[in-house]
Design a protein around this motif. Structure first.
Motif, mmCIF file in Angstrom:
data_model
loop_
_atom_site.group_PDB
_atom_site.id
_atom_site.type_symbol
_atom_site.label_atom_id
_atom_site.label_comp_id
_atom_site.label_asym_id
_atom_site.label_seq_id
_atom_site.Cartn_x
_atom_site.Cartn_y
_atom_site.Cartn_z
ATOM 1 N N LEU A 11 16.748 -4.385 -45.212
ATOM 2 C CA LEU A 11 16.049 -3.897 -46.402
ATOM 3 C C LEU A 11 14.556 -3.849 -46.122
ATOM 4 O O LEU A 11 13.982 -4.828 -45.635
ATOM 5 N N THR A 91 17.763 5.829 -46.731
ATOM 6 C CA THR A 91 18.797 4.823 -46.952
ATOM 7 C C THR A 91 20.162 5.366 -46.552
ATOM 8 O O THR A 91 20.591 6.427 -47.013
ATOM 9 N N THR A 120 18.365 0.072 -45.844
ATOM 10 C CA THR A 120 18.068 0.316 -47.248
ATOM 11 C C THR A 120 16.564 0.314 -47.441
ATOM 12 O O THR A 120 15.890 -0.653 -47.067
#
Length: 123
Positions: A11, A91, A120
């Protein structure tokens, strides 16, 4: 049999960077053209980047050109995807691919696939 193992996903905030790695085992990396595809939820797999066996030529999708770079280290049997200036649209699950003949823009032409790593990008 060639095995591909991706790592480095995660992330990250928009504008950030990640470097994906693909470790190749079973055969010498220099025997294969290598590449990366990605697949976002509800979308088809999309070509991202590829590099020839010698590393002398690279191919980058227009959607990531200027932000992503593919490279290979045949001495480490590893291929890399450096991703900069990431956007939420990046993403996806990213897949490492290999083929003993040559690179292709199409997903079906690649002989070997890794299991994928999730990237992400938050806004």
């Amino acid at each position: 049999q060639v095995q591909l193992v991706e790592s480095g996903g995660g992330l990250v905030q928009a504008g950030g960077s990640l470097r994906l790695s693909c470790a190749v085992s079973g055969r010498t990396l220099s025997s294969y053209a290598m590449g990366w595809f990605r697949q976002a939820p509800g979308k088809e797999r999309e070509f991202v980047a590829a590099i020839t066996r010698s590393g002398s030529n690279t191919y980058i999708a227009d959607s990531v050109k200027g932000r992503f770079t593919i490279s290979r280290d045949n001495t480490k049997n590893t291929v890399y995807l450096q991703m900069n200036s990431l956007k939420p649209g990046d993403t996806a699950v990213y897949y490492c691919v290999a083929d003993p003949v040559s690179f292709s823009w199409g997903a079906t032409s690649w002989s070997y696939w890794g299991q994928g790593t999730q990237v992400t990008v938050s806004s």
